[in-house]
Design an enzyme around this catalytic site. Structure first.
Site, PDB file in Angstrom:
ATOM      1  N   LYS A  10       0.819  -1.219   0.000  1.00 30.61           N
ATOM      2  CA  LYS A  10       0.000   0.000   0.000  1.00 30.61           C
ATOM      3  C   LYS A  10       0.855   1.274   0.000  1.00 30.61           C
ATOM      4  CE  LYS A  10      -3.987  -2.116   2.304  1.00 30.61           C
ATOM      5  NZ  LYS A  10      -5.069  -1.867   3.313  1.00 30.61           N
ATOM      6  N   TYR A  50     -12.277  -2.133  -4.005  1.00 32.41           N
ATOM      7  CA  TYR A  50     -12.810  -2.307  -2.648  1.00 32.41           C
ATOM      8  C   TYR A  50     -14.336  -2.180  -2.602  1.00 32.41           C
ATOM      9  CZ  TYR A  50      -8.242  -2.389  -0.283  1.00 32.41           C
ATOM     10  OH  TYR A  50      -6.999  -2.741   0.183  1.00 32.41           O
ATOM     11  N   PHE A  58     -15.503   3.427   6.712  1.00 28.75           N
ATOM     12  CA  PHE A  58     -14.126   3.778   6.354  1.00 28.75           C
ATOM     13  C   PHE A  58     -13.878   3.768   4.852  1.00 28.75           C
ATOM     14  CE2 PHE A  58     -14.228  -0.792   7.472  1.00 28.75           C
ATOM     15  CZ  PHE A  58     -13.751  -1.356   6.293  1.00 28.75           C
ATOM     16  N   ARG A  86      -1.582 -14.354   4.638  1.00 28.12           N
ATOM     17  CA  ARG A  86      -2.286 -13.680   5.737  1.00 28.12           C
ATOM     18  C   ARG A  86      -1.504 -13.809   7.047  1.00 28.12           C
ATOM     19  NH1 ARG A  86      -6.970 -11.756   4.331  1.00 28.12           N
ATOM     20  NH2 ARG A  86      -7.931 -11.768   6.375  1.00 28.12           N
ATOM     21  N   THR A  92      -5.312  -7.297  10.591  1.00 29.02           N
ATOM     22  CA  THR A  92      -5.637  -6.044   9.897  1.00 29.02           C
ATOM     23  C   THR A  92      -5.243  -4.833  10.724  1.00 29.02           C
ATOM     24  OG1 THR A  92      -7.500  -7.135   8.828  1.00 29.02           O
ATOM     25  CG2 THR A  92      -7.513  -4.728   8.823  1.00 29.02           C
ATOM     26  N   ARG A 103       2.575  -6.255   9.377  1.00 29.22           N
ATOM     27  CA  ARG A 103       1.795  -5.155   9.958  1.00 29.22           C
ATOM     28  C   ARG A 103       2.311  -4.762  11.334  1.00 29.22           C
ATOM     29  NH1 ARG A 103      -3.717  -7.635   7.493  1.00 29.22           N
ATOM     30  NH2 ARG A 103      -3.954  -6.278   5.679  1.00 29.22           N
ATOM     31  N   ASN A 113      -2.150   0.203   6.753  1.00 32.46           N
ATOM     32  CA  ASN A 113      -1.635  -1.052   7.316  1.00 32.46           C
ATOM     33  C   ASN A 113      -0.717  -1.792   6.343  1.00 32.46           C
ATOM     34  OD1 ASN A 113      -3.646  -1.910   5.610  1.00 32.46           O
ATOM     35  ND2 ASN A 113      -4.641  -3.267   7.070  1.00 32.46           N
ATOM     36  N   HIS A 116      -2.212  -5.427   1.623  1.00 33.04           N
ATOM     37  CA  HIS A 116      -3.502  -6.101   1.472  1.00 33.04           C
ATOM     38  C   HIS A 116      -3.235  -7.494   0.940  1.00 33.04           C
ATOM     39  CE1 HIS A 116      -7.573  -7.133   0.148  1.00 33.04           C
ATOM     40  NE2 HIS A 116      -6.988  -7.593  -0.946  1.00 33.04           N
ATOM     41  N   GLU A 127      -9.510 -11.007  -7.454  1.00 31.73           N
ATOM     42  CA  GLU A 127      -8.575  -9.889  -7.275  1.00 31.73           C
ATOM     43  C   GLU A 127      -7.382 -10.000  -8.228  1.00 31.73           C
ATOM     44  OE1 GLU A 127      -9.682  -8.995  -2.585  1.00 31.73           O
ATOM     45  OE2 GLU A 127      -7.634  -9.587  -3.097  1.00 31.73           O
TER      46      GLU A 127
HETATM   47  P1  CMP Z   1      -7.452  -4.529   3.596  1.00 34.85           P
HETATM   48  O1  CMP Z   1      -7.001  -5.919   3.834  1.00 34.85           O
HETATM   49  O2  CMP Z   1      -6.823  -3.787   2.483  1.00 34.85           O
HETATM   50  O3  CMP Z   1      -9.040  -4.527   3.358  1.00 34.85           O
HETATM   51  C1  CMP Z   1      -9.834  -3.387   3.623  1.00 34.85           C
HETATM   52  C2  CMP Z   1      -9.090  -2.300   4.332  1.00 34.85           C
HETATM   53  O4  CMP Z   1      -9.867  -1.313   4.948  1.00 34.85           O
HETATM   54  C3  CMP Z   1      -8.282  -2.895   5.444  1.00 34.85           C
HETATM   55  O5  CMP Z   1      -7.217  -3.675   4.933  1.00 34.85           O
HETATM   56  C4  CMP Z   1      -7.888  -1.645   6.227  1.00 34.85           C
HETATM   57  O6  CMP Z   1      -6.689  -1.061   5.751  1.00 34.85           O
HETATM   58  C5  CMP Z   1      -9.023  -0.659   5.892  1.00 34.85           C
HETATM   59  N1  CMP Z   1      -9.759  -0.273   7.088  1.00 34.85           N
HETATM   60  C6  CMP Z   1      -9.847   0.967   7.571  1.00 34.85           C
HETATM   61  N2  CMP Z   1     -10.600   0.990   8.679  1.00 34.85           N
HETATM   62  C7  CMP Z   1     -10.994  -0.274   8.917  1.00 34.85           C
HETATM   63  C8  CMP Z   1     -11.798  -0.889   9.924  1.00 34.85           C
HETATM   64  N3  CMP Z   1     -12.345  -0.184  10.925  1.00 34.85           N
HETATM   65  N4  CMP Z   1     -11.996  -2.220   9.848  1.00 34.85           N
HETATM   66  C9  CMP Z   1     -11.456  -2.963   8.834  1.00 34.85           C
HETATM   67  N5  CMP Z   1     -10.698  -2.416   7.842  1.00 34.85           N
HETATM   68  C10 CMP Z   1     -10.452  -1.088   7.896  1.00 34.85           C
END
Ligand code: CMP
Length: 139
Positions: A10, A50, A58, A86, A92, A103, A113, A116, A127
């Site tokens: 990212k 997304y 968010f 993962r 996350t 992370r 973070n 992805h 994807e």
């Molecule tokens: P990712 O795995 O890219 O998938 C969705 C993204 O939304 C997640 O990682 C986070 O970077 C982002 N995000 C921001 N806020 C939240 C939240 N409250 N819960 C989950 N994902 C979030």
């Protein structure tokens, strides 16, 4: 089974010059980079990627962050690649991520973070297709 998963490094990570350190963690875990490109997503492209999160509070911030600066999108291949990826990424929310995960080491916040990764075989296939044609994936 031998699997493929979609990984995104990212903007918060590309900005801090962490691409190589992150790829090294994947490779050390036995994942192989079989496709890779650095791209700058438009807000529309980030929003489409997304789309599953469209109703979440968010979503707007996520789309803004993902389109702010370049990302590196990759296909990672290996035994159990989806779960393995993962595990290497960690939770996350970096506050919940285990020691040694990407992370835990690099993420700034739940939004920024650093990486992805696809969460299941069906989403991995979707994807990967979103970013790569079959010709661009060389196992
Ligand atoms: P990712 O795995 O890219 O998938 C969705 C993204 O939304 C997640 O990682 C986070 O970077 C982002 N995000 C921001 N806020 C939240 C939240 N409250 N819960 C989950 N994902 C979030």
């Amino acid at each position: 089974a031998l699997e493929r998963t979609l990984s995104i490094i990212k903007p918060d990570a590309t900005r801090r010059n962490l691409t190589g350190k992150i790829v090294a963690k994947f490779e050390e875990a036995g994942l192989r980079v079989v496709a890779s490109k650095r791209i700058h997503l438009s807000p529309a492209q980030a929003g489409a990627f997304y789309a599953v999160h469209k109703e979440r509070p968010f979503y707007g911030e996520l789309v803004a962050q993902m389109s702010a600066e370049p990302v590196v999108v990759q296909v990672l291949e290996g035994e159990g690649a989806i779960l393995k990826n993962r595990e290497v990424m960690g939770a996350t929310n970096p506050a919940n991520a285990a020691e040694g995960t990407i992370r835990k080491e690099f993420a700034l916040s739940i939004g920024e973070n650093s990486v992805h990764g696809s969460d299941a075989p069906e989403t991995a296939a979707q994807e990967i297709k979103f970013f790569f044609s079959d010709l661009e994936i060389v196992g």
